[in-house]
Design a protein around this motif. Structure first.
Motif, PDB file in Angstrom:
ATOM      1  N   PHE A  31      46.185  51.324  30.553  1.00  0.00           N
ATOM      2  CA  PHE A  31      45.180  51.693  31.554  1.00  0.00           C
ATOM      3  C   PHE A  31      45.811  51.881  32.931  1.00  0.00           C
ATOM      4  O   PHE A  31      45.355  52.698  33.724  1.00  0.00           O
ATOM      5  CB  PHE A  31      44.084  50.622  31.629  1.00  0.00           C
ATOM      6  CG  PHE A  31      42.966  50.817  30.652  1.00  0.00           C
ATOM      7  CD1 PHE A  31      41.962  51.743  30.880  1.00  0.00           C
ATOM      8  CD2 PHE A  31      42.923  50.070  29.483  1.00  0.00           C
ATOM      9  CE1 PHE A  31      40.929  51.918  29.983  1.00  0.00           C
ATOM     10  CE2 PHE A  31      41.890  50.235  28.567  1.00  0.00           C
ATOM     11  CZ  PHE A  31      40.890  51.163  28.814  1.00  0.00           C
ATOM     12  N   GLY A  32      46.865  51.133  33.216  1.00  0.00           N
ATOM     13  CA  GLY A  32      47.467  51.167  34.542  1.00  0.00           C
ATOM     14  C   GLY A  32      48.576  52.173  34.724  1.00  0.00           C
ATOM     15  O   GLY A  32      49.178  52.248  35.800  1.00  0.00           O
ATOM     16  N   GLY A  33      48.895  52.973  33.692  1.00  0.00           N
ATOM     17  CA  GLY A  33      49.887  54.018  33.848  1.00  0.00           C
ATOM     18  C   GLY A  33      51.305  53.622  33.501  1.00  0.00           C
ATOM     19  O   GLY A  33      52.244  54.373  33.775  1.00  0.00           O
ATOM     20  N   GLY A  85      49.757  41.253  36.621  1.00  0.00           N
ATOM     21  CA  GLY A  85      49.867  42.351  37.563  1.00  0.00           C
ATOM     22  C   GLY A  85      50.242  43.697  36.996  1.00  0.00           C
ATOM     23  O   GLY A  85      50.274  44.695  37.720  1.00  0.00           O
ATOM     24  N   ALA A  86      50.546  43.790  35.702  1.00  0.00           N
ATOM     25  CA  ALA A  86      51.066  45.046  35.153  1.00  0.00           C
ATOM     26  C   ALA A  86      50.048  46.177  35.242  1.00  0.00           C
ATOM     27  O   ALA A  86      50.415  47.318  35.529  1.00  0.00           O
ATOM     28  CB  ALA A  86      51.505  44.846  33.709  1.00  0.00           C
ATOM     29  N   GLU A  87      48.780  45.877  35.001  1.00  0.00           N
ATOM     30  CA  GLU A  87      47.785  46.949  35.034  1.00  0.00           C
ATOM     31  C   GLU A  87      47.610  47.505  36.443  1.00  0.00           C
ATOM     32  O   GLU A  87      47.388  48.700  36.627  1.00  0.00           O
ATOM     33  CB  GLU A  87      46.440  46.446  34.500  1.00  0.00           C
ATOM     34  CG  GLU A  87      45.398  47.536  34.437  1.00  0.00           C
ATOM     35  CD  GLU A  87      44.132  47.131  33.703  1.00  0.00           C
ATOM     36  OE1 GLU A  87      43.226  47.983  33.587  1.00  0.00           O
ATOM     37  OE2 GLU A  87      44.053  45.980  33.229  1.00  0.00           O
ATOM     38  N   ALA A  88      47.739  46.650  37.457  1.00  0.00           N
ATOM     39  CA  ALA A  88      47.527  47.071  38.846  1.00  0.00           C
ATOM     40  C   ALA A  88      48.768  47.650  39.498  1.00  0.00           C
ATOM     41  O   ALA A  88      48.682  48.221  40.587  1.00  0.00           O
ATOM     42  CB  ALA A  88      47.028  45.876  39.667  1.00  0.00           C
ATOM     43  N   ASP A 145      39.958  37.604  32.035  1.00  0.00           N
ATOM     44  CA  ASP A 145      38.656  37.460  32.678  1.00  0.00           C
ATOM     45  C   ASP A 145      38.764  37.458  34.200  1.00  0.00           C
ATOM     46  O   ASP A 145      37.812  37.138  34.897  1.00  0.00           O
ATOM     47  CB  ASP A 145      37.952  36.184  32.195  1.00  0.00           C
ATOM     48  CG  ASP A 145      38.717  34.914  32.551  1.00  0.00           C
ATOM     49  OD1 ASP A 145      39.890  35.011  32.978  1.00  0.00           O
ATOM     50  OD2 ASP A 145      38.147  33.809  32.397  1.00  0.00           O
ATOM     51  N   TYR A 146      39.937  37.832  34.717  1.00  0.00           N
ATOM     52  CA  TYR A 146      40.105  37.945  36.161  1.00  0.00           C
ATOM     53  C   TYR A 146      41.279  38.875  36.434  1.00  0.00           C
ATOM     54  O   TYR A 146      42.065  39.215  35.537  1.00  0.00           O
ATOM     55  CB  TYR A 146      40.386  36.576  36.793  1.00  0.00           C
ATOM     56  CG  TYR A 146      41.847  36.161  36.742  1.00  0.00           C
ATOM     57  CD1 TYR A 146      42.671  36.306  37.856  1.00  0.00           C
ATOM     58  CD2 TYR A 146      42.415  35.685  35.561  1.00  0.00           C
ATOM     59  CE1 TYR A 146      44.015  35.961  37.800  1.00  0.00           C
ATOM     60  CE2 TYR A 146      43.757  35.330  35.503  1.00  0.00           C
ATOM     61  CZ  TYR A 146      44.551  35.465  36.626  1.00  0.00           C
ATOM     62  OH  TYR A 146      45.881  35.145  36.560  1.00  0.00           O
ATOM     63  N   SER A 147      41.394  39.295  37.684  1.00  0.00           N
ATOM     64  CA  SER A 147      42.601  39.949  38.175  1.00  0.00           C
ATOM     65  C   SER A 147      42.876  39.436  39.577  1.00  0.00           C
ATOM     66  O   SER A 147      41.928  39.248  40.363  1.00  0.00           O
ATOM     67  CB  SER A 147      42.448  41.473  38.221  1.00  0.00           C
ATOM     68  OG  SER A 147      43.550  42.047  38.926  1.00  0.00           O
ATOM     69  N   PRO A 207      45.551  55.235  38.886  1.00  0.00           N
ATOM     70  CA  PRO A 207      45.810  55.957  37.632  1.00  0.00           C
ATOM     71  C   PRO A 207      44.512  56.257  36.882  1.00  0.00           C
ATOM     72  O   PRO A 207      43.647  55.381  36.768  1.00  0.00           O
ATOM     73  CB  PRO A 207      46.698  54.986  36.846  1.00  0.00           C
ATOM     74  CG  PRO A 207      47.291  54.071  37.879  1.00  0.00           C
ATOM     75  CD  PRO A 207      46.237  53.937  38.933  1.00  0.00           C
ATOM     76  N   VAL A 208      44.411  57.481  36.379  1.00  0.00           N
ATOM     77  CA  VAL A 208      43.206  57.873  35.642  1.00  0.00           C
ATOM     78  C   VAL A 208      43.518  58.353  34.228  1.00  0.00           C
ATOM     79  O   VAL A 208      42.634  58.354  33.356  1.00  0.00           O
ATOM     80  CB  VAL A 208      42.417  58.958  36.397  1.00  0.00           C
ATOM     81  CG1 VAL A 208      41.840  58.392  37.690  1.00  0.00           C
ATOM     82  CG2 VAL A 208      43.296  60.171  36.692  1.00  0.00           C
ATOM     83  N   THR A 209      44.758  58.775  33.981  1.00  0.00           N
ATOM     84  CA  THR A 209      45.151  59.252  32.658  1.00  0.00           C
ATOM     85  C   THR A 209      46.558  58.786  32.348  1.00  0.00           C
ATOM     86  O   THR A 209      47.439  58.850  33.215  1.00  0.00           O
ATOM     87  CB  THR A 209      45.098  60.791  32.573  1.00  0.00           C
ATOM     88  OG1 THR A 209      43.778  61.238  32.899  1.00  0.00           O
ATOM     89  CG2 THR A 209      45.474  61.288  31.184  1.00  0.00           C
TER      90      THR A 209
END
Length: 391
Positions: free
Chosen positions: A5-7, A266-269, A338-340, A351-353
């Motif tokens: 999800f985060g690219g 933190g990987a997704e962000a 359940d948090y970020s 990131p969107v794709t």
């Protein structure tokens, strides 16, 4: 899932080699665990921990030939020793031996560098003073500790001819030590984590402050400035995470010096935060953004040019970012726990794709990939990266 999800299309996990185990078995066990269980491509650092038999170091060349050329070591125990806790630290004699083996066979040392004596003494000192509050972490995992450990490691690397990638650079002292080594032509590289660049020691005192913690500790505004200067203008090569997904309850359960939970979520962000804070706020060039989020790590760790490049013959791994997107991040923007730690942060571009080897795995907030998509990627580091600071 969060990385998709985060690219982020490829990540490097750890396989742990501890006393009583050996390198081939550790790699085999970790590979079996990951096979068919990852949305993104992956590899492993071989983590050398504790009082390893010297014979283990004879296995490092074989690991390099097998596509695992990076070896993670800790120069300190991040917490006081405990009978129920695996040792992390590798003594400098064994680090020297590892460097000699790695340098001779085209590998790289991946070093978590803090001074063991300083860190352990500060734990003892605060224990004696009955000062146990977790917000004191920056005085235990302190700036002097980073200065001493970085410089000692660099001197050892220069002696052995080894290349070094410093993980979790958190202080100006570490940035300066790496810059000096690179100016002298040494193949020394450093990463930082985007949370070191965005949070400070004062954030430990907030209600959810320990959800920003990993080892070493958060530092101070002057350290943030040095990290951003290195990321934007050169000197700090990559942005990474110390990924350790937990629930919020577990992450915040410990509140004292010796029981705060390390590891970060933190990987997704990562891509979105570095774009927001680097490109949109600090005028980081798009070229530099691609380097510190992708290309440099691929080069340093031996994934390039299969990864980290848009070119004929490279994997079609792409992250598409919408620079017009403006929003305050919420829990619903994340897909791991359940948090970020990034809830409430103002994002400017996100990131969107995400495309993994030509397959669209995330688009429009929907997951199209599955755990069979991720593949183990063998790595080989170019001689140029190991001889001088090329990125």
């Amino acid at each position: 899932r969060g990385m998709a999800f985060g690219g982020t299309t490829t990540h490097v996990d750890f396989c742990f080699v501890r006393p009583g185990t050996d390198v081939p078995a550790a790699i085999e066990q970790r590979a079996a665990r990951w096979k068919g269980n990852s949305y993104v491509d992956y590899s492993f650092h071989v983590a050398l921990q504790g009082q390893l038999s010297l014979k283990v170091f004879d296995q490092l060349p074989e690991a390099i030939q097998g596509g695992f050329p990076s070896f993670k070591v800790f120069t300190t125990e991040v917490l006081p020793p405990h009978p129920k806790r695996h040792p992390y630290r590798l003594d400098f004699g064994r680090i020297q031996l590892a460097m000699e083996r790695v340098a001779a066979h085209n590998g790289i040392m991946v070093v978590h560098a803090e001074d063991h004596d300083i860190v352990q003494f500060m734990y003892e000192k605060f224990r004696e003073e009955k000062r146990t509050e977790g917000w004191l972490l920056p005085l235990v995992h302190n700036k002097l500790s980073e200065l001493l450990a970085f410089r000692r490691t660099i001197q050892l690397a220069a002696h052995t001819g080894a290349a070094v990638y410093f993980v979790h650079t958190s202080a100006k002292e570490g940035v300066d030590a790496v810059a000096e080594a690179r100016a002298n032509g040494l193949p020394i590289y450093s990463e930082t984590l985007h949370h070191y660049a965005c949070f400070t020691a004062e954030d430990y005192k907030t209600p959810r402050g320990f959800c920003y913690h990993t080892y070493p500790s958060l530092k101070f505004p002057e350290d943030q400035a040095a990290l951003w200067d290195g990321l934007v203008h050169g000197g700090v090569s990559t942005t990474a995470t110390d990924e350790y997904p937990t629930s919020l309850d577990l992450k915040l359960r410990g509140k004292e010096l010796e029981n705060v939970t390390g590891g970060n979520l933190g990987a997704e962000a990562r891509m979105g935060i570095v774009f927001t804070e680097g490109v949109m706020k600090r005028r980081m060039s798009l070229q530099r953004f691609a380097e510190v989020t992708s290309t440099n790590a691929a080069k340093i760790l031996g994934l390039y040019p299969r990864k980290g490049a848009i070119a004929p013959g490279s994997d079609a791994d792409l992250a598409l970012i919408d620079p017009t997107l403006r929003k305050q991040l919420t829990r619903d923007d994340f897909h791991v726990s359940d948090y970020s730690p990034w809830e409430g942060w103002e994002a400017r571009g996100w990131p969107v794709t995400t495309v993994l080897r030509g397959k669209v795995v995330v688009a429009g907030g929907r997951l199209f990939g599955d755990t069979r998509d991720g593949q183990l990627v063998p790595r080989r580091i170019s001689a140029e990266v190991l001889q001088r600071p090329v990125c």
